[in-house]
Each structure stands twice: as C-alpha cells, then as structure tokens.
Design a protein around this motif. Structure first.
Motif, PDB file in Angstrom:
ATOM      1  N   GLU A  34      -1.892  -5.166   3.768  1.00 34.53           N
ATOM      2  CA  GLU A  34      -1.272  -4.856   5.053  1.00 34.53           C
ATOM      3  C   GLU A  34      -0.113  -3.904   4.810  1.00 34.53           C
ATOM      4  O   GLU A  34       0.249  -3.628   3.660  1.00 34.53           O
ATOM      5  N   GLU A  35       0.488  -3.469   5.892  1.00 34.65           N
ATOM      6  CA  GLU A  35       1.615  -2.554   5.793  1.00 34.65           C
ATOM      7  C   GLU A  35       2.662  -3.112   4.829  1.00 34.65           C
ATOM      8  O   GLU A  35       3.000  -4.294   4.890  1.00 34.65           O
ATOM      9  N   HIS A  36       3.135  -2.281   3.925  1.00 33.00           N
ATOM     10  CA  HIS A  36       4.160  -2.612   2.933  1.00 33.00           C
ATOM     11  C   HIS A  36       3.652  -3.531   1.824  1.00 33.00           C
ATOM     12  O   HIS A  36       4.441  -4.005   1.019  1.00 33.00           O
ATOM     13  N   ILE A  37       2.352  -3.831   1.803  1.00 36.04           N
ATOM     14  CA  ILE A  37       1.749  -4.586   0.705  1.00 36.04           C
ATOM     15  C   ILE A  37       0.688  -3.671   0.114  1.00 36.04           C
ATOM     16  O   ILE A  37      -0.384  -3.486   0.685  1.00 36.04           O
ATOM     17  N   ALA A  38       0.993  -3.090  -1.027  1.00 39.88           N
ATOM     18  CA  ALA A  38       0.142  -2.049  -1.590  1.00 39.88           C
ATOM     19  C   ALA A  38      -1.114  -2.575  -2.274  1.00 39.88           C
ATOM     20  O   ALA A  38      -2.149  -1.912  -2.277  1.00 39.88           O
ATOM     21  N   ASN A  39      -1.022  -3.748  -2.889  1.00 38.52           N
ATOM     22  CA  ASN A  39      -2.134  -4.247  -3.686  1.00 38.52           C
ATOM     23  C   ASN A  39      -2.587  -5.613  -3.217  1.00 38.52           C
ATOM     24  O   ASN A  39      -1.771  -6.480  -2.914  1.00 38.52           O
ATOM     25  N   SER A  40      -3.884  -5.821  -3.214  1.00 40.55           N
ATOM     26  CA  SER A  40      -4.435  -7.133  -2.881  1.00 40.55           C
ATOM     27  C   SER A  40      -4.278  -8.068  -4.076  1.00 40.55           C
ATOM     28  O   SER A  40      -4.092  -7.624  -5.217  1.00 40.55           O
ATOM     29  N   ALA A  41      -4.389  -9.359  -3.824  1.00 46.57           N
ATOM     30  CA  ALA A  41      -4.341 -10.344  -4.905  1.00 46.57           C
ATOM     31  C   ALA A  41      -5.508 -10.135  -5.861  1.00 46.57           C
ATOM     32  O   ALA A  41      -5.359 -10.270  -7.077  1.00 46.57           O
ATOM     33  N   GLY A  42      -6.669  -9.794  -5.325  1.00 45.31           N
ATOM     34  CA  GLY A  42      -7.824  -9.542  -6.176  1.00 45.31           C
ATOM     35  C   GLY A  42      -7.589  -8.388  -7.131  1.00 45.31           C
ATOM     36  O   GLY A  42      -7.914  -8.470  -8.319  1.00 45.31           O
TER      37      GLY A  42
END
Length: 148
Positions: A34-42
C-alpha cells in the motif's frame, strides 16, 4: 563462542520469520503493498532467504547458491507452503554454513566485498543478524497493518 551465539540468533529469528509468515490469516495478504509500504512480506521473506543463502550458504557452506536479487522483490504470489519450506531450508543452510567457520576466520576479512570497504567476517555476520531482525520487524508490522 560468538559462532554459537550467532547461530542461536539466526535460528531464533528464522523460526520467528516462519511464525510470522504462518500467522497471516489470508495468504494473499503476504503480497499486499500500500501507499508508503514499498515491499510485501512475501518479498521481504524472499529477500532474507536470498541474503542468507548467498552470504552464509554459498560462501561458507559451499552450496553453489546463485542469487537473483531482483527476483526477491519482483516475484509475487509464491505459495505460503513454498515460503515456509524455503525458510526451513535456509535454517539448515545457515547452521551448516556457520559450522564451517572457525574462530580464527572471524577476525579475517569477509571473503566478498559487500560494502564500500572490506569488513571482518565477524562484523559481517553480526550485520547479517541485524539485517534479519530489521526486516523481521517490518514483516511483523506489515502483518498487523494489512492482514486484519
């Protein structure tokens, strides 16, 4: 002594990584950004696996692992079961790789140039533990923010 401590920390935090990935209620949320979250946990999980397999597995365990760092951040929708299996494999690789390191090697220069200048193996292995915990914290927040 330090090698035992490092292995204990790697095993503890890789087990925690496994737990965090397992705790996602909806497996699809592992791949959310999402916005301001560049990387997924995966993708962070894949990055940690690649990092440790490169710098401990390939270097000290002589596993022949070849890193494809760009894929750590571009692959998507890897099944949770596959991520968990990769974490388990990485735990074994780290343990075996560290068992090949001698106390004398800790004071020697790490065999690969990773930063702007050479570092000792001891410094670099400690760095790898902090790198793991840094991203583990990001995964924990990712799960609590985006898997509700």
């Amino acid at each position: 002594m330090l090698l035992e401590v490092l292995n204990t920390l790697f095993q503890r935090d890789l087990a925690k990584l496994r737990q965090e990935i397992s705790l996602y209620k909806d497996e699809r949320n592992l791949w959310l950004v999402e916005e301001h979250i560049a990387n997924s946990a995966g993708n962070l999980c894949l990055h940690l696996i690649g990092n440790l397999n490169t710098y401990i597995g390939a270097e000290f365990g002589k596993t022949g692992y070849v890193r494809h760092r760009d894929l750590e951040f571009s692959l998507k929708d890897i099944p949770r079961t596959e991520l968990l299996a990769k974490i388990d494999e990485t735990m074994a690789v780290v343990e075996k790789g560290l068992s090949n390191v001698t106390e004398a090697q800790l004071a020697e220069e790490y065999p690969m140039l990773v930063f702007e200048r050479p570092t000792s193996t001891e410094y670099f292995l400690v760095h790898l533990t902090t790198h793991l915990t840094y991203h583990l914290g990001q995964i924990n927040y990712h799960r609590r923010l985006l898997d509700s």
